[in-house]
Write an enzyme that holds these catalytic residues in place. Structure first.
Site, PDB file in Angstrom:
ATOM      1  N   ALA A 125       1.456  -1.495  -0.132  1.00 16.49           N
ATOM      2  CA  ALA A 125       0.106  -0.578   0.672  1.00 16.49           C
ATOM      3  C   ALA A 125       0.916   1.167  -0.285  1.00 16.49           C
ATOM      4  O   ALA A 125       1.302   1.536   1.274  1.00 16.49           O
ATOM      5  CB  ALA A 125      -1.093   0.103   1.275  1.00 16.49           C
ATOM      6  N   PHE A 158      -6.913   1.565  -3.985  1.00 14.82           N
ATOM      7  CA  PHE A 158      -6.415   1.032  -5.204  1.00 14.82           C
ATOM      8  C   PHE A 158      -5.517  -0.049  -4.775  1.00 14.82           C
ATOM      9  O   PHE A 158      -4.451  -0.077  -5.091  1.00 14.82           O
ATOM     10  CB  PHE A 158      -5.750   1.914  -6.657  1.00 14.82           C
ATOM     11  CG  PHE A 158      -6.481   3.809  -6.567  1.00 14.82           C
ATOM     12  CD1 PHE A 158      -7.701   3.315  -6.415  1.00 14.82           C
ATOM     13  CD2 PHE A 158      -5.608   4.227  -6.962  1.00 14.82           C
ATOM     14  CE1 PHE A 158      -8.673   3.905  -7.374  1.00 14.82           C
ATOM     15  CE2 PHE A 158      -6.475   5.262  -7.691  1.00 14.82           C
ATOM     16  CZ  PHE A 158      -8.237   5.415  -7.704  1.00 14.82           C
ATOM     17  N   HIS A 184      12.568  12.251   1.979  1.00 11.30           N
ATOM     18  CA  HIS A 184      12.229  11.847   3.830  1.00 11.30           C
ATOM     19  C   HIS A 184      11.855  11.942   4.611  1.00 11.30           C
ATOM     20  O   HIS A 184      10.521  11.886   4.683  1.00 11.30           O
ATOM     21  CB  HIS A 184      13.205  13.476   4.148  1.00 11.30           C
ATOM     22  CG  HIS A 184      13.590  12.816   5.576  1.00 11.30           C
ATOM     23  ND1 HIS A 184      15.042  12.770   6.306  1.00 11.30           N
ATOM     24  CD2 HIS A 184      13.134  13.690   6.954  1.00 11.30           C
ATOM     25  CE1 HIS A 184      14.573  12.400   7.221  1.00 11.30           C
ATOM     26  NE2 HIS A 184      13.723  13.263   7.860  1.00 11.30           N
ATOM     27  N   GLU A 247       8.551  -4.789 -10.252  1.00 10.62           N
ATOM     28  CA  GLU A 247       7.404  -4.093 -10.631  1.00 10.62           C
ATOM     29  C   GLU A 247       6.996  -4.153 -11.806  1.00 10.62           C
ATOM     30  O   GLU A 247       5.780  -4.448 -12.380  1.00 10.62           O
ATOM     31  CB  GLU A 247       6.487  -3.552  -9.130  1.00 10.62           C
ATOM     32  CG  GLU A 247       4.239  -3.133  -9.734  1.00 10.62           C
ATOM     33  CD  GLU A 247       4.181  -1.925  -8.849  1.00 10.62           C
ATOM     34  OE1 GLU A 247       4.989  -1.922  -7.681  1.00 10.62           O
ATOM     35  OE2 GLU A 247       3.862  -1.171  -9.202  1.00 10.62           O
ATOM     36  N   GLY A 369       2.721   2.951 -12.298  1.00 11.30           N
ATOM     37  CA  GLY A 369       3.477   4.516 -12.251  1.00 11.30           C
ATOM     38  C   GLY A 369       2.438   4.399 -13.741  1.00 11.30           C
ATOM     39  O   GLY A 369       3.154   3.960 -14.390  1.00 11.30           O
TER      40      GLY A 369
HETATM   41  C1  LIG Z   1      -6.415  -0.747 -10.677  1.00 13.82           C
HETATM   42  C2  LIG Z   1      -5.388  -0.681  -9.944  1.00 13.82           C
HETATM   43  C3  LIG Z   1      -4.828  -1.697  -8.761  1.00 13.82           C
HETATM   44  C4  LIG Z   1      -3.739  -0.581  -8.740  1.00 13.82           C
HETATM   45  N1  LIG Z   1      -3.069  -1.403  -7.496  1.00 13.82           N
HETATM   46  C5  LIG Z   1      -2.198  -1.088  -6.525  1.00 13.82           C
HETATM   47  C6  LIG Z   1      -1.728  -1.617  -5.132  1.00 13.82           C
HETATM   48  O1  LIG Z   1      -1.685  -2.530  -5.318  1.00 13.82           O
HETATM   49  N2  LIG Z   1      -0.551  -0.652  -4.195  1.00 13.82           N
HETATM   50  C7  LIG Z   1      -0.453   0.714  -4.737  1.00 13.82           C
HETATM   51  O2  LIG Z   1       0.090   1.475  -3.849  1.00 13.82           O
HETATM   52  N3  LIG Z   1      -0.901   1.280  -5.399  1.00 13.82           N
HETATM   53  C8  LIG Z   1      -1.457   0.298  -6.454  1.00 13.82           C
HETATM   54  N4  LIG Z   1      -2.228   0.876  -7.849  1.00 13.82           N
HETATM   55  C9  LIG Z   1      -2.215   2.917  -7.486  1.00 13.82           C
HETATM   56  C10 LIG Z   1      -1.458   3.483  -9.196  1.00 13.82           C
HETATM   57  O3  LIG Z   1      -0.146   2.997  -8.996  1.00 13.82           O
HETATM   58  C11 LIG Z   1      -1.893   4.879  -9.160  1.00 13.82           C
HETATM   59  O4  LIG Z   1      -3.142   4.966  -9.705  1.00 13.82           O
HETATM   60  C12 LIG Z   1      -0.262   5.234 -10.208  1.00 13.82           C
HETATM   61  O5  LIG Z   1       0.658   5.404 -10.204  1.00 13.82           O
HETATM   62  C13 LIG Z   1      -1.231   6.667 -10.832  1.00 13.82           C
HETATM   63  O6  LIG Z   1      -1.557   7.110  -9.652  1.00 13.82           O
HETATM   64  P1  LIG Z   1      -2.811   8.097  -9.352  1.00 13.82           P
HETATM   65  O7  LIG Z   1      -4.336   7.392  -9.947  1.00 13.82           O
HETATM   66  O8  LIG Z   1      -3.038   9.238  -8.057  1.00 13.82           O
HETATM   67  O9  LIG Z   1      -3.013   9.506 -10.428  1.00 13.82           O
HETATM   68  P2  LIG Z   1      -1.961  11.096 -10.147  1.00 13.82           P
HETATM   69  O10 LIG Z   1      -0.762  10.955  -9.970  1.00 13.82           O
HETATM   70  O11 LIG Z   1      -3.613  11.784  -9.693  1.00 13.82           O
HETATM   71  O12 LIG Z   1      -2.500  11.240 -11.748  1.00 13.82           O
HETATM   72  C14 LIG Z   1      -2.898  11.923 -12.970  1.00 13.82           C
HETATM   73  C15 LIG Z   1      -2.611  11.535 -14.284  1.00 13.82           C
HETATM   74  O13 LIG Z   1      -1.574  13.261 -13.838  1.00 13.82           O
HETATM   75  C16 LIG Z   1      -0.575  12.653 -14.876  1.00 13.82           C
HETATM   76  N5  LIG Z   1       0.767  12.818 -14.328  1.00 13.82           N
HETATM   77  C17 LIG Z   1       1.773  12.844 -13.041  1.00 13.82           C
HETATM   78  N6  LIG Z   1       2.438  13.394 -12.419  1.00 13.82           N
HETATM   79  C18 LIG Z   1       2.720  13.961 -13.750  1.00 13.82           C
HETATM   80  C19 LIG Z   1       3.726  14.496 -14.382  1.00 13.82           C
HETATM   81  N7  LIG Z   1       4.898  14.845 -13.191  1.00 13.82           N
HETATM   82  N8  LIG Z   1       3.917  14.770 -15.299  1.00 13.82           N
HETATM   83  C20 LIG Z   1       3.730  14.269 -16.389  1.00 13.82           C
HETATM   84  N9  LIG Z   1       2.387  14.277 -16.188  1.00 13.82           N
HETATM   85  C21 LIG Z   1       1.604  13.887 -14.902  1.00 13.82           C
HETATM   86  C22 LIG Z   1      -0.592  11.197 -14.671  1.00 13.82           C
HETATM   87  O14 LIG Z   1       0.509  10.491 -15.996  1.00 13.82           O
HETATM   88  C23 LIG Z   1      -1.755  10.653 -14.811  1.00 13.82           C
HETATM   89  O15 LIG Z   1      -2.555  10.832 -15.908  1.00 13.82           O
HETATM   90  C24 LIG Z   1      -3.438   0.951  -8.554  1.00 13.82           C
HETATM   91  C25 LIG Z   1      -4.904   1.474  -9.262  1.00 13.82           C
HETATM   92  C26 LIG Z   1      -5.023   0.574  -9.670  1.00 13.82           C
HETATM   93  C27 LIG Z   1      -6.330   1.280 -11.227  1.00 13.82           C
END
Ligand SMILES: Cc1cc2nc3c(=O)[nH]c(=O)nc-3n(C[C@H](O)[C@H](O)[C@H](O)COP(=O)(O)OP(=O)(O)OC[C@H]3O[C@@H](n4cnc5c(N)ncnc54)[C@H](O)[C@@H]3O)c2cc1C
Length: 384
Positions: A125, A158, A184, A247, A369
């Site tokens: 998580a 998620f 940090h 991963e 990611g």
């Molecule tokens: C089915 C599913 C299973 C998952 N399983 C896990 C799990 O087991 N454990 C866990 O910890 N997480 C899990 N996740 C979370 C997943 O890793 C995140 O959804 C993902 O990292 C994106 O984060 P966010 O959803 O908050 O999107 P956001 O960070 O809100 O991003 C929204 C948009 O902004 C863009 N964006 C963000 N930063 C930048 C940047 N610097 N430059 C350009 N564009 C940017 C993104 O690419 C995206 O298009 C899961 C997600 C899903 C949908």
């Protein structure tokens, strides 16, 4: 091109796994799909087959094989059969590297035998409602008490495997970020999900990966014993960064395998479907589409296999893993869409495996990611 990643042992394993999938998964998969979760007994059966112990050292009940190739075969065989193993991918792909890398001898003895036997299922998580891509922005806290335990508060979302999990590796702040370093002060804990104050929120209703239990988690004054701190306090961000490469390889390899399966499904379909008195396969467009897809899949296979070899050699860099994930998931996205198109309306029906693949694959460009974050990592590595 002849593939060089697998040997005889791997192909024997493939046969055993294929038989397991045919008898223990395929007949029940529609039921699990409708329920939105697999039964816990599936994990017990997978454990009996040895699937959770492959990379676990023998002294803790595993097979002690330091290789991801058997996992790669699992991705290939589940995609080929048009099924998934629920949320269990996170148990081995996401959680295990942290245990192997960070756990003390005492922790390994306590965690790993149960891990191998599926007595305890694990999840990871990191993501929170307010922050996903920007992990340094996480707000969950784990405050150290005078007795040396930690009090965890916050929420995660998620989280794959979040319903079935008995232990979740939770990333939380043990001290605030500093002005110089936002990363940090994050630490990792192997939290017992049966602890007081730990609760599972909604099991999320997803577009794809319907059989995996993805959940919200909340923590209200959850007391974590000091012996469940993983690694050093405050080094969590570094550990997350290190393990995300494996991963990302896993997602890349899974996406390649899904794209390959899509081509096979479409190939079989266009040969039998008659349109205007001839099989769909007779149209030049169909041949060109499938040929182009095949070429893309071949390239994705080469990238995924190369990343697999590098991972097994312990020298897959974060930028290389990001590059493999970006490439393979974007290929899979294009290929699966084109293969679905060749199915016409039937491709939109869940009874056809291509429809499930289409929905399941979509998240590959988001989780672990996003593609945009992968580009950021690659660009940084290029000095940009
Ligand atoms: C089915 C599913 C299973 C998952 N399983 C896990 C799990 O087991 N454990 C866990 O910890 N997480 C899990 N996740 C979370 C997943 O890793 C995140 O959804 C993902 O990292 C994106 O984060 P966010 O959803 O908050 O999107 P956001 O960070 O809100 O991003 C929204 C948009 O902004 C863009 N964006 C963000 N930063 C930048 C940047 N610097 N430059 C350009 N564009 C940017 C993104 O690419 C995206 O298009 C899961 C997600 C899903 C949908």
């Amino acid at each position: 091109m002849r593939r060089t990643v697998y040997g005889e042992d791997h192909e024997d394993f493939r046969k055993t796994l294929r038989a397991f999938i045919e008898t223990e998964v395929v007949p029940f998969h529609d039921e699990w799909f409708a329920a939105g979760i697999v039964p816990r007994e599936l994990y017990t059966k997978m454990a009996e087959l040895g699937l959770f112990g492959i990379r676990v050292p023998e002294e803790y009940g595993g097979a002690g094989i330091d290789s991801h190739k058997f996992e790669a075969i699992q991705y290939e065989e589940t995609a080929r059969a048009g099924v998934t193993f629920g949320g269990s991918g996170v148990h081995v792909l996401l959680a295990l590297p942290y245990i192997l890398m960070l756990a003390t001898e005492e922790q390994k003895q306590r965690y790993l035998p149960n891990f191998v036997a599926a007595e305890e299922m694990w999840a990871l998580a990191m993501t929170e409602p307010g922050t996903g891509s920007d992990l340094a922005g996480m707000r969950s806290t784990a405050k150290r008490t005078a007795e040396g335990t930690y009090i965890l508060n916050g929420a995660k979302t998620f989280i794959t495997g979040g319903v079935h999990a008995d232990r979740v590796i939770v990333a939380a702040r043990t001290s605030p970020a500093t002005a110089e370093d936002r990363r940090h002060g994050i630490s990792l804990f192997a939290v017992n999900t049966h602890s007081e104050g730990y609760s599972i929120g909604r099991k999320l209703d997803k577009l794809g990966l319907r059989t995996s239990d993805t959940a919200e988690l909340s923590f209200v004054d959850v007391e974590i014993p000091a012996e469940d701190l993983l690694g050093e306090e405050g080094r969590g961000f570094y550990y997350l960064g290190t393990n995300l490469a494996s991963e990302r390889w896993g997602i890349a390899h899974g996406a390649y395998a899904q794209a390959e399966a899509a081509v096979r499904f479409a190939h079989d379909y266009v040969l039998q479907r008659q349109v205007f008195g001839q099989p769909v396969a007779a149209f030049q467009n169909t041949k060109f589409e499938l040929a182009a897809c095949k070429a893309e899949v071949d390239a994705a296979q080469a990238v995924a296999d190369r990343a697999l070899e590098a991972l097994d050699n312990h020298d897959l860099t974060p930028a290389e893993a990001a590059s493999a994930k970006l490439f393979c998931t974007e290929v899979a996205h294009r290929v699966i869409d084109r293969c679905l198109q060749l199915h016409g309306g039937y491709g939109f029906m869940n009874e056809y495996p291509i429809a499930k693949l289409y929905a399941d694959n979509r998240v590959n460009r988001i989780y672990g990611g996003t593609s945009e974050i992968m580009k950021t990592i690659i660009a940084k590595d290029m000095g940009l």
